[in-house]
Design an enzyme around this catalytic site. Sequence first.
Site, PDB file in Angstrom:
ATOM      1  N   HIS A  27      55.491  18.955  42.204  1.00  0.00           N
ATOM      2  CA  HIS A  27      53.929  19.281  42.235  1.00  0.00           C
ATOM      3  C   HIS A  27      53.656  20.319  41.300  1.00  0.00           C
ATOM      4  CE1 HIS A  27      49.741  19.498  43.565  1.00  0.00           C
ATOM      5  NE2 HIS A  27      49.819  20.586  43.346  1.00  0.00           N
ATOM      6  N   CYS A  28      53.222  20.155  40.257  1.00  0.00           N
ATOM      7  CA  CYS A  28      53.011  21.165  39.078  1.00  0.00           C
ATOM      8  C   CYS A  28      51.885  20.683  38.036  1.00  0.00           C
ATOM      9  CB  CYS A  28      54.165  21.616  38.241  1.00  0.00           C
ATOM     10  SG  CYS A  28      54.964  20.240  37.548  1.00  0.00           S
ATOM     11  N   HIS A  29      51.345  21.577  37.326  1.00  0.00           N
ATOM     12  CA  HIS A  29      50.242  21.369  36.443  1.00  0.00           C
ATOM     13  C   HIS A  29      50.318  21.751  35.148  1.00  0.00           C
ATOM     14  CE1 HIS A  29      47.952  20.625  40.333  1.00  0.00           C
ATOM     15  NE2 HIS A  29      48.297  21.896  40.605  1.00  0.00           N
ATOM     16  N   TYR A  45      36.239  25.623  38.155  1.00  0.00           N
ATOM     17  CA  TYR A  45      36.960  26.670  37.562  1.00  0.00           C
ATOM     18  C   TYR A  45      37.613  26.713  36.419  1.00  0.00           C
ATOM     19  CZ  TYR A  45      41.575  24.449  38.642  1.00  0.00           C
ATOM     20  OH  TYR A  45      42.614  23.662  38.631  1.00  0.00           O
ATOM     21  N   THR A  73      41.804  19.514  38.479  1.00  0.00           N
ATOM     22  CA  THR A  73      40.465  19.288  38.809  1.00  0.00           C
ATOM     23  C   THR A  73      39.899  19.704  37.355  1.00  0.00           C
ATOM     24  OG1 THR A  73      40.131  21.190  40.041  1.00  0.00           O
ATOM     25  CG2 THR A  73      40.190  18.902  41.134  1.00  0.00           C
ATOM     26  N   ARG A 120      45.348  10.981  42.202  1.00  0.00           N
ATOM     27  CA  ARG A 120      44.864  11.467  43.132  1.00  0.00           C
ATOM     28  C   ARG A 120      43.668  11.713  43.548  1.00  0.00           C
ATOM     29  NH1 ARG A 120      44.833  18.250  42.450  1.00  0.00           N
ATOM     30  NH2 ARG A 120      45.990  18.866  44.272  1.00  0.00           N
ATOM     31  N   ARG A 126      35.373  22.801  47.180  1.00  0.00           N
ATOM     32  CA  ARG A 126      35.407  23.949  46.482  1.00  0.00           C
ATOM     33  C   ARG A 126      36.030  23.345  44.765  1.00  0.00           C
ATOM     34  NH1 ARG A 126      40.520  26.051  45.608  1.00  0.00           N
ATOM     35  NH2 ARG A 126      41.982  25.683  47.026  1.00  0.00           N
ATOM     36  N   HIS A 177      50.542  19.491  50.243  1.00  0.00           N
ATOM     37  CA  HIS A 177      50.785  20.807  50.955  1.00  0.00           C
ATOM     38  C   HIS A 177      50.749  20.495  52.506  1.00  0.00           C
ATOM     39  CE1 HIS A 177      50.066  21.515  46.873  1.00  0.00           C
ATOM     40  NE2 HIS A 177      49.067  21.749  46.740  1.00  0.00           N
ATOM     41  N   ASP A 246      53.787  24.043  42.262  1.00  0.00           N
ATOM     42  CA  ASP A 246      52.612  24.395  42.121  1.00  0.00           C
ATOM     43  C   ASP A 246      52.241  24.994  40.979  1.00  0.00           C
ATOM     44  OD1 ASP A 246      49.834  23.644  42.605  1.00  0.00           O
ATOM     45  OD2 ASP A 246      49.265  25.331  43.867  1.00  0.00           O
TER      46      ASP A 246
HETATM   47  C1  0GY Z   1      46.785  22.563  43.995  1.00  0.00           C
HETATM   48  C2  0GY Z   1      45.885  23.294  44.286  1.00  0.00           C
HETATM   49  C3  0GY Z   1      44.561  23.652  43.836  1.00  0.00           C
HETATM   50  C4  0GY Z   1      44.027  23.409  42.617  1.00  0.00           C
HETATM   51  C5  0GY Z   1      44.002  21.988  42.254  1.00  0.00           C
HETATM   52  O1  0GY Z   1      43.393  20.003  40.718  1.00  0.00           O
HETATM   53  C6  0GY Z   1      43.300  21.270  41.309  1.00  0.00           C
HETATM   54  O2  0GY Z   1      42.342  21.939  40.405  1.00  0.00           O
HETATM   55  O3  0GY Z   1      44.877  20.866  42.606  1.00  0.00           O
HETATM   56  C7  0GY Z   1      43.895  24.620  44.432  1.00  0.00           C
HETATM   57  O4  0GY Z   1      42.868  25.487  44.164  1.00  0.00           O
HETATM   58  O5  0GY Z   1      44.019  24.701  45.945  1.00  0.00           O
HETATM   59  O6  0GY Z   1      47.686  21.825  44.779  1.00  0.00           O
HETATM   60  O7  0GY Z   1      47.296  22.688  42.794  1.00  0.00           O
END
Ligand code: 0GY
Length: 295
Positions: A27-29, A45, A73, A120, A126, A177, A246
């Site tokens: 789980h990473c971005h 955001y 997101t 997903r 939020r 999570h 994350d």
């Molecule tokens: C996570 C958590 C968050 C954000 C996102 O996709 C996202 O913007 O997942 C968060 O703000 O809790 O899992 O990365």
Amino acid sequence: MADAALLAPRPPTRPRFTPPPGAVDAHCHVFGPGAVFPYAPERKYTPMDAPKESLFALRDVLGFSRNVIVQATCHGADNRALVDALIHSGGRARGIASVRGDVSMDDLRALDEAGVRGVRFNFLSRLVDAAPPEAHLPTERKAAELGWHVVVYFEAPELERLTPFLSALPTIVVIDHMGRPDVALGRDHPQWRAFLALMEDNPHIWSKVSCPERLSLSGPPGYDDVVPFAADVVARFPDRVLWGTDWPHPNMTTHMPDDGALVDVIPRIAPSAELQQKLLVDNPMRLYWPEEARR
Ligand code: 0GY
């Protein structure tokens, strides 16, 4: 410009715990860079850029071998930054995309070709204009056709409402999570029992035992109040758990975790070599690289 309240990722310390060979950060971005892959107009955001090169460097410093990159997101349903990271990973990254309900099978097949293995569904208002669960069913049907799974993100108060939906899905479902429990309530509380019951009753439901930094009230470096929750899930469902950093920790405003310290939580939630092997290697390999997974 990134939102002023958001903290920048920090260079990790080298963890004391050595992950088993072939470990997967599941789980990473990646974020942007925004000049190349613009953030979505509908985003809630604006992060700091966190490009693929930084993610791959982190992977190496932490002693991991592979990544599962989850579309964040802030990029909406534009998966170009994700796809770019996947195709430059040398086969060492797989992806989870976000798509609109009317996405075509051809577009999904192109994502599959790039290394995407799931979609997903996000229920956090939020982060997204959250749709009712049923709105995801057309996407679920297409994902099932490709042999993909789904990743779901929600907070514990939503669990009761979502349980019938999640229980009925025909694909594997991975919950982000641990469904974000309120750890202050403790593990005897009906909220946590309901989460464990969902996992118990549904062999197709998996959980990421990730993100102590988002759940903890006691805080870093040990995140001691979250450890028993994650250890509970690993002990009960050792073949259905995944772990991830994350990175780059979107929306963290209290503190920016040290990814090395997060890795050092792993032997406390998966205390034996056998559990660590399942959590970090065997389970993610079965889900994301089944063609290479050991039988
Ligand atoms: C996570 C958590 C968050 C954000 C996102 O996709 C996202 O913007 O997942 C968060 O703000 O809790 O899992 O990365």
